[in-house]
Write a protein that holds these residues in place. Structure first.
Motif, mmCIF file in Angstrom:
data_model
loop_
_atom_site.group_PDB
_atom_site.id
_atom_site.type_symbol
_atom_site.label_atom_id
_atom_site.label_comp_id
_atom_site.label_asym_id
_atom_site.label_seq_id
_atom_site.Cartn_x
_atom_site.Cartn_y
_atom_site.Cartn_z
ATOM 1 N N LYS A 1 45.263 -12.227 -12.838
ATOM 2 C CA LYS A 1 44.703 -12.119 -14.442
ATOM 3 C C LYS A 1 43.714 -10.458 -13.667
ATOM 4 O O LYS A 1 43.299 -10.649 -12.557
ATOM 5 N N GLY B 1 41.628 -7.433 -14.451
ATOM 6 C CA GLY B 1 40.574 -6.656 -15.098
ATOM 7 C C GLY B 1 41.370 -5.396 -15.890
ATOM 8 O O GLY B 1 41.741 -4.649 -15.189
ATOM 9 N N GLU C 1 35.825 -10.429 -23.151
ATOM 10 C CA GLU C 1 35.814 -10.548 -21.625
ATOM 11 C C GLU C 1 36.768 -12.351 -21.608
ATOM 12 O O GLU C 1 36.840 -12.602 -20.276
ATOM 13 N N LYS D 1 39.682 -8.923 -8.826
ATOM 14 C CA LYS D 1 38.372 -8.030 -9.351
ATOM 15 C C LYS D 1 38.248 -6.688 -7.989
ATOM 16 O O LYS D 1 38.993 -6.557 -7.600
ATOM 17 N N VAL E 1 35.895 -6.616 -6.728
ATOM 18 C CA VAL E 1 34.535 -6.747 -5.768
ATOM 19 C C VAL E 1 34.801 -8.388 -4.969
ATOM 20 O O VAL E 1 36.243 -8.478 -4.962
ATOM 21 N N LEU F 1 29.985 -12.971 -5.733
ATOM 22 C CA LEU F 1 28.981 -13.225 -5.154
ATOM 23 C C LEU F 1 27.883 -14.144 -5.558
ATOM 24 O O LEU F 1 27.462 -14.331 -6.667
ATOM 25 N N PRO G 1 26.276 -7.347 -7.788
ATOM 26 C CA PRO G 1 26.274 -6.367 -6.969
ATOM 27 C C PRO G 1 25.583 -5.078 -8.052
ATOM 28 O O PRO G 1 25.103 -4.972 -6.849
ATOM 29 N N ARG G 2 25.594 -5.211 -9.182
ATOM 30 C CA ARG G 2 25.256 -3.564 -10.233
ATOM 31 C C ARG G 2 23.682 -3.270 -9.843
ATOM 32 O O ARG G 2 23.173 -3.355 -10.216
ATOM 33 N N VAL H 1 31.129 -12.963 -14.002
ATOM 34 C CA VAL H 1 32.150 -12.974 -13.396
ATOM 35 C C VAL H 1 33.359 -13.637 -13.698
ATOM 36 O O VAL H 1 34.927 -13.167 -13.308
HETATM 37 P P1 ADP Z 1 36.938 -7.333 -15.194
HETATM 38 O O1 ADP Z 1 37.612 -6.169 -14.731
HETATM 39 O O2 ADP Z 1 38.191 -8.517 -14.422
HETATM 40 O O3 ADP Z 1 36.625 -7.530 -15.970
HETATM 41 P P2 ADP Z 1 34.414 -7.193 -14.858
HETATM 42 O O4 ADP Z 1 34.188 -6.010 -14.204
HETATM 43 O O5 ADP Z 1 34.414 -8.543 -15.622
HETATM 44 O O6 ADP Z 1 36.197 -7.450 -13.922
HETATM 45 O O7 ADP Z 1 33.779 -7.936 -13.950
HETATM 46 C C1 ADP Z 1 33.814 -7.542 -12.242
HETATM 47 C C2 ADP Z 1 32.213 -7.510 -12.263
HETATM 48 O O8 ADP Z 1 31.289 -8.162 -12.031
HETATM 49 C C3 ADP Z 1 32.101 -6.599 -10.163
HETATM 50 O O9 ADP Z 1 32.037 -5.203 -10.387
HETATM 51 C C4 ADP Z 1 30.875 -7.225 -10.653
HETATM 52 O O10 ADP Z 1 30.097 -5.775 -10.786
HETATM 53 C C5 ADP Z 1 30.286 -7.327 -11.513
HETATM 54 N N1 ADP Z 1 29.724 -9.055 -11.226
HETATM 55 C C6 ADP Z 1 28.247 -9.761 -11.915
HETATM 56 N N2 ADP Z 1 28.425 -10.890 -11.492
HETATM 57 C C7 ADP Z 1 28.902 -11.405 -9.903
HETATM 58 C C8 ADP Z 1 28.636 -12.028 -9.198
HETATM 59 N N3 ADP Z 1 28.531 -13.110 -8.968
HETATM 60 N N4 ADP Z 1 29.665 -11.618 -8.478
HETATM 61 C C9 ADP Z 1 30.624 -11.331 -9.084
HETATM 62 N N5 ADP Z 1 30.709 -9.588 -9.186
HETATM 63 C C10 ADP Z 1 29.366 -9.864 -10.059
#
Ligand code: ADP
Ligand code: ASP
Ligand code: MG
Length: 415
Positions: free
Chosen positions: A5, A7, A197, A219, A221, A225, A229-230, A256
């Protein structure tokens, strides 16, 4: 076979699409089904179109143009030849959208939403599929509406598992590389969506029905985590977490992984990998059975924009079962999400999320029977596997409105 997948962040521009192709080549995918979200922030952009259209505001044209030009820019850098069929395909999709906007008679926000927003996924998957073909990566584009069968509960459609499983197992050639949309579903007649989502859930649905070997969510990241991280400095990568732990984290709002994703995978013991599309050498996080969390560190989940509501009876009597039942029926009716509840002798408190802008209606309905006070815009912190240090990290310098502690979890509402 495996499920991947990707995103929005992994297809946010032409460079990202090229990188996605690199990931597929690196992983030597043949028998893989790839689920892709709308590009970048396009789901938000399509939501704006819905609002402008229904409110008949003057910026409708501008909103559509900006979405068009976003995709056009990507097309132009992916395909040197302006006559490439991808341009026509994309144009065709925008024509369909314009046709819908012209012919539609419904003013039902949720219905209209589901007819407009999925174009984000249709566009992204068409563009990626055409690009892969262009560079010699054979693939099959699938319209997910033929496979993920749902009811007509627009924007939060429930999956008909039996029908979905039949459609998927009978109609997909799993020896090929297949590309399809996340988040979108369909009933006999019309397009539906599974909730924001929702693409992770789509991945889990396909994995379940096809008995996939694994699901990988790619992802920006390194993996899951211990904090967003934001919002937190120096978050730690979790190498391994159990399904149960991941379900708990998703339940408390870790964004996440989508909450509905995990149960179908756990039922069939299909491992879920969360990996970085930027760093293919990193193993990322594996969600599987076994130890709760490796390494064992406190995990922080932050939910902003909550409403802390406190309800008591008008005559200062106790809040008892019949009151609670009344309150919860209305919460359900107004689709308000309750993230924490705490009951005391004279009042009942809860932290709720107003996802559908219905809080005012809820308030107006309930207030003739109860005394109600609320704080808007509060933040709910959840710490899993907390200790004194992690707790004080949140509580120091903040005004704590409510705290609830269990063995593994503390939840703190901050003004
Ligand atoms: P996607 O592109 O799969 O929709 P998202 O943007 O929804 O991805 O999720 C990825 C983002 O989630 C990361 O860039 C990160 O900033 C955020 N995030 C929030 N909580 C966490 C976490 N516990 N671990 C990793 N990333 C996290
Ligand atoms: N594109 C949809 C969203 O942004 C679904 C998803 O990405 O999972 O919510
Ligand atoms: Mg996302």
């Amino acid at each position: 076979m495996n499920i991947f997948k990707f995103g929005g962040a992994s297809v946010k521009d032409a460079t990202s699409v090229k990188n996605l192709a690199k990931v597929l080549k690196h992983e030597e995918v043949n028998d893989t089904l790839v689920i892709i979200s709308a590009m970048g922030k396009m789901t938000n952009a399509f939501e704006k179109i819905v609002t402008a259209y229904l409110n008949k505001t003057s910026d409708l044209g501008k909103s559509i143009e900006s979405v068009k030009s976003f995709h056009k820019t990507i097309l132009e850098s992916l395909f040197e030849n302006n006559n490439h069929s991808a341009f026509l395909t994309v144009e065709g999709l925008f024509k369909q959208l314009t046709h819908f906007l012209k012919e539609n008679k419904s003013a039902d926000y949720n219905f209209v939403y589901d007819q407009i927003v999925p174009y984000g996924e249709m566009l992204s998957t068409k563009i990626v599929s055409e690009y892969l073909l262009d560079i010699g990566v054979e693939n099959n584009w699938l319209d997910v509406r033929k496979f993920i069968k749902t009811d007509s509960n627009h924007r939060d459609a429930k999956v008909d598992w039996e029908l979905t499983e039949n459609q998927i197992t009978q109609n997909i050639d799993t020896s090929k590389l297949n590309i399809t949309q996340g988040f979108v579903g369909g009933n006999e007649k019309i397009t539906t969506t599974l909730g924001r989502e929702g693409s992770d859930f789509t991945a889990a649905l396909f994995a379940y029905c096809l008995n996939a070997e694994s699901v990988t969510i790619w992802k920006d990241v390194d993996g899951v985590l211990n904090a967003d991280p934001r919002k937190f400095n120096d978050p730690i990568l979790l190498n391994q977490i159990s399904y149960k732990e991941a379900i708990e984290m998703a339940f408390y709002g870790a964004s996440v992984i989508h909450p509905k994703t995990l149960k179908p995978l756990e039922n069939k013991l299909i491992p879920l990998k969360v990996r970085s599309f930027e760093n293919l050498n990193s193993k990322g996080t594996v969600v599987y059975k076994g130890e709760d969390i490796v390494p064992k560190v406190p995990c922080f989940i932050q939910k902003e924009n909550q409403i802390l509501v406190s309800i008591s009876a008008l005559d200062f009597s106790f809040i008892l079962e019949h009151n609670l039942s009344d309150i919860f029926q209305h919460l359900h009716k107004f689709k308000l999400k309750v993230n924490l509840i705490q009951n005391s002798a004279l009042s009942f408190s809860m932290c709720i999320e107003d996802r559908f802008n219905t809080f005012e209606d809820f308030y107006n309905t309930i207030r003739s029977r109860f005394k109600m006070a609320y704080n808007k815009n509060v933040t709910l912190y959840t710490i899993r596997h907390f200790d004194a240090t992690s707790k004080s990290k949140i509580e120091n310098n903040n005004k704590v409105l409510l705290r609830q502690t269990s063995r593994e979890t503390v939840q703190i509402v901050i003004e």
